[in-house]
Motif scaffolding. Structure first.
Motif, PDB file in Angstrom:
ATOM      1  N   ASP A 227     -15.678 -32.961   2.521  1.00 33.80           N
ATOM      2  CA  ASP A 227     -14.513 -33.717   2.045  1.00 33.80           C
ATOM      3  C   ASP A 227     -14.207 -33.356   0.586  1.00 33.80           C
ATOM      4  OD1 ASP A 227     -14.360 -35.022   4.477  1.00 33.80           O
ATOM      5  OD2 ASP A 227     -15.428 -36.813   3.786  1.00 33.80           O
ATOM      6  N   THR A 228     -15.271 -33.293  -0.226  1.00 33.71           N
ATOM      7  CA  THR A 228     -15.091 -32.947  -1.641  1.00 33.71           C
ATOM      8  C   THR A 228     -14.580 -31.516  -1.786  1.00 33.71           C
ATOM      9  OG1 THR A 228     -16.898 -34.437  -2.255  1.00 33.71           O
ATOM     10  CG2 THR A 228     -16.268 -32.769  -3.868  1.00 33.71           C
ATOM     11  N   LEU A 229     -15.125 -30.619  -0.974  1.00 37.24           N
ATOM     12  CA  LEU A 229     -14.649 -29.228  -0.992  1.00 37.24           C
ATOM     13  C   LEU A 229     -13.151 -29.171  -0.732  1.00 37.24           C
ATOM     14  CD1 LEU A 229     -14.736 -26.104  -0.716  1.00 37.24           C
ATOM     15  CD2 LEU A 229     -15.521 -26.445   1.650  1.00 37.24           C
ATOM     16  N   MET A 230     -12.681 -29.895   0.262  1.00 38.67           N
ATOM     17  CA  MET A 230     -11.268 -29.822   0.620  1.00 38.67           C
ATOM     18  C   MET A 230     -10.379 -30.466  -0.443  1.00 38.67           C
ATOM     19  SD  MET A 230     -11.808 -27.937   3.036  1.00 38.67           S
ATOM     20  CE  MET A 230     -10.068 -27.539   3.138  1.00 38.67           C
ATOM     21  N   LEU A 231     -10.906 -31.466  -1.152  1.00 34.83           N
ATOM     22  CA  LEU A 231     -10.155 -32.031  -2.271  1.00 34.83           C
ATOM     23  C   LEU A 231     -10.034 -31.007  -3.402  1.00 34.83           C
ATOM     24  CD1 LEU A 231     -11.622 -35.661  -2.469  1.00 34.83           C
ATOM     25  CD2 LEU A 231      -9.303 -35.022  -1.765  1.00 34.83           C
ATOM     26  N   GLN A 232     -11.059 -30.176  -3.557  1.00 34.71           N
ATOM     27  CA  GLN A 232     -11.065 -29.148  -4.605  1.00 34.71           C
ATOM     28  C   GLN A 232     -10.341 -27.880  -4.183  1.00 34.71           C
ATOM     29  OE1 GLN A 232     -15.317 -28.751  -5.076  1.00 34.71           O
ATOM     30  NE2 GLN A 232     -15.342 -30.065  -6.889  1.00 34.71           N
ATOM     31  N   TRP A 233     -10.091 -27.726  -2.884  1.00 32.65           N
ATOM     32  CA  TRP A 233      -9.571 -26.457  -2.384  1.00 32.65           C
ATOM     33  C   TRP A 233      -8.274 -25.999  -3.063  1.00 32.65           C
ATOM     34  CZ3 TRP A 233     -11.186 -22.256  -0.418  1.00 32.65           C
ATOM     35  CH2 TRP A 233     -10.283 -21.318   0.112  1.00 32.65           C
ATOM     36  N   PRO A 234      -7.291 -26.867  -3.302  1.00 29.79           N
ATOM     37  CA  PRO A 234      -6.053 -26.382  -3.953  1.00 29.79           C
ATOM     38  C   PRO A 234      -6.316 -25.701  -5.289  1.00 29.79           C
ATOM     39  CG  PRO A 234      -5.703 -28.548  -3.021  1.00 29.79           C
ATOM     40  CD  PRO A 234      -7.178 -28.290  -2.921  1.00 29.79           C
ATOM     41  N   VAL A 235      -7.317 -26.211  -6.041  1.00 26.45           N
ATOM     42  CA  VAL A 235      -7.670 -25.593  -7.323  1.00 26.45           C
ATOM     43  C   VAL A 235      -8.578 -24.383  -7.095  1.00 26.45           C
ATOM     44  CG1 VAL A 235      -8.857 -25.939  -9.521  1.00 26.45           C
ATOM     45  CG2 VAL A 235      -7.425 -27.764  -8.583  1.00 26.45           C
ATOM     46  N   LEU A 236      -9.572 -24.535  -6.220  1.00 26.64           N
ATOM     47  CA  LEU A 236     -10.524 -23.454  -5.973  1.00 26.64           C
ATOM     48  C   LEU A 236      -9.827 -22.217  -5.430  1.00 26.64           C
ATOM     49  CD1 LEU A 236     -13.524 -22.540  -5.773  1.00 26.64           C
ATOM     50  CD2 LEU A 236     -13.557 -23.509  -3.456  1.00 26.64           C
ATOM     51  N   SER A 237      -8.841 -22.404  -4.565  1.00 21.47           N
ATOM     52  CA  SER A 237      -8.153 -21.266  -3.959  1.00 21.47           C
ATOM     53  C   SER A 237      -7.307 -20.486  -4.957  1.00 21.47           C
ATOM     54  CB  SER A 237      -7.257 -21.751  -2.803  1.00 21.47           C
ATOM     55  OG  SER A 237      -6.243 -22.614  -3.288  1.00 21.47           O
TER      56      SER A 237
END
Length: 215
Positions: free
Chosen positions: A200-210
């Motif tokens: 869940d945390t990964l997907m919240l960060q995904w827009p920035v991480l990507s």
């Protein structure tokens, strides 16, 4: 049937060797190696668990290392390929592909039917210098997991789903570290729900991480 014929049939039945079930033996060996590690699992342990004679195992796998390498292939065939399939689903967007991969991984790492965590990661720890060849082989297998993530991102970048300036190697390395962390947590007893909270945390960060590397 005469007594002589009965005796002959009994002797013939006793002399007939049991069929060696290679896949069943590998499933048992895989769990032993996964649970106890490569060096802590002896050939005597494998003989006792599989019920096969030592000469049979030697004939099939040459030695303990040969059986371990075959168990690594068995793990890839049975478990690792499932996560890879979730990642590469062509009908999902890049974010969904990443999420599916990690949720599938969370389910695999916490399956109560087998030891917790990733077989590659769990068995690569605690190896001595005498097992250098095994350690190198496990590192290559683990590197392949990260490479699969990188190739998936590269394909989606080519398809226009990721910014062409995105640092895909950096993103895949970060995801690889998350994979290792999830394995350790699962080995320590984390539940699927607890690992999914990390996803869940990964997907919240995904827009920035990507967009890592994008100015």
């Amino acid at each position: 049937m005469t007594t002589t014929e009965q005796d002959a049939a009994t002797r013939k039945g006793r002399g007939r060797p049991k069929t060696f079930d290679r896949e069943a033996a590998l499933d048992i060996a895989l769990e032993l190696f996964w649970r106890h590690g490569y060096e802590a699992t002896s050939l005597a342990d494998l003989v006792a668990a599989t019920g096969a004679k030592a000469p049979t195992l030697y004939a099939e796998f040459t030695n303990k290392e040969g059986m371990f390498r075959a168990a690594v292939d068995r793990y890839t065939e049975k478990f690792a390929s499932k996560s890879a399939a979730a990642l590469s689903c062509p009908d999902s967007c890049v974010a969904s592909g990443v999420e599916n991969y990690f949720r599938s991984t969370a389910a695999c790492f916490t399956d109560s039917e087998k030891p917790g965590g990733c077989f590659f990661i769990c068995t690569s720890t605690g190896l001595s210098a005498s097992s250098e060849d095994v350690a190198k082989m496990l590192r290559r297998r683990h590197d392949n997991q990260e490479q699969n993530l990188l190739e998936f991102l590269q394909d989606r970048q080519t398809a226009g789903e990721l910014d062409p300036r995105a640092d895909l190697k950096g993103i895949s390395a970060w995801l690889g570290c998350l994979l290792q962390g999830m394995s350790v947590r699962a080995r320590e007893g984390a539940t699927e729900a607890e690992l999914n909270a990390l996803v869940d945390t990964l997907m919240l960060q995904w827009p920035v991480l990507s967009k890592l590397g994008v100015d």
